[in-house]
Design an enzyme around this catalytic site. Sequence first.
Site, short mmCIF file in Angstrom:
data_model
loop_
_atom_site.label_atom_id
_atom_site.label_comp_id
_atom_site.label_asym_id
_atom_site.label_seq_id
_atom_site.Cartn_x
_atom_site.Cartn_y
_atom_site.Cartn_z
N HIS A 1 71.69 29.07 56.35
CA HIS A 1 70.71 27.87 56.76
C HIS A 1 71.56 27.29 58.22
CE1 HIS A 1 74.08 24.75 55.83
NE2 HIS A 1 74.27 25.47 54.97
N CYS B 1 78.24 28.10 52.22
CA CYS B 1 76.93 28.74 52.80
C CYS B 1 77.35 29.43 54.04
CB CYS B 1 75.96 27.59 52.95
SG CYS B 1 75.48 26.85 51.64
#
Length: 223
Positions: free
Chosen positions: A185, A199
């Site tokens: 992301h 992440c």
Amino acid sequence: MKVLVTGSAVLLAAACGQAESAPAPAAHTVTSTTTTTPPKPALPSTSEVQRALFTLGYQTRQVTGQVDDETKHAIVAFQKVQGLPRTGVVDDATAAALRAPKTITPRTTAAGTHLEVDIARQVAYVVADGQVTKIYDACTGDNVGDRVTPLGDFHVYYQINFVEYAPLGNLYRPSYITTTGIAVHGGEPVEAVPASNGCVRLTDPSIDEVFPLLHPGTEVLIF
């Protein structure tokens, strides 16, 4: 008496009556050599850097002659791949590497398109039919507590095509690869070192390029 100086030798001869002077020995020849240092190559212009990085597949998208954020991230990604200090500034070492760059070999050369994330180098790259087509500056888990980016062969199982507001920070267009909340992301700073909650972070413009490629089922290889 007369003194004849030739080179570094001094010859002394008698001049009397009709006596012949002895032949003078050959003079020494002194040759001086000067060692010159070749001039240092000039640093490339910003336009030349952008053009070179674009050709190599890094995340520069326009040749503007201006050092914008994406150009800085492209330089950092290049420095990461080349094993250079991650400064975002083109110095002599970076310029030399641009003239003879190391290339990336993908872990898998299967047909189709997938994403590979190199934890050690902190870069991510798109592989299409066995060829690296794009290289992105990336940031993964900082390994503090449970802030760890898992290693392995994953597949995207769902995406959110907007900003998701999460307790640990906003996620721009996340593509989830685990059921525990690990995603590729944007939406947060991409640092030069591991700094995420686990992440894989890319810059927002990079996510805009990658998101359409990471449809459900797309492989994401993290190593």
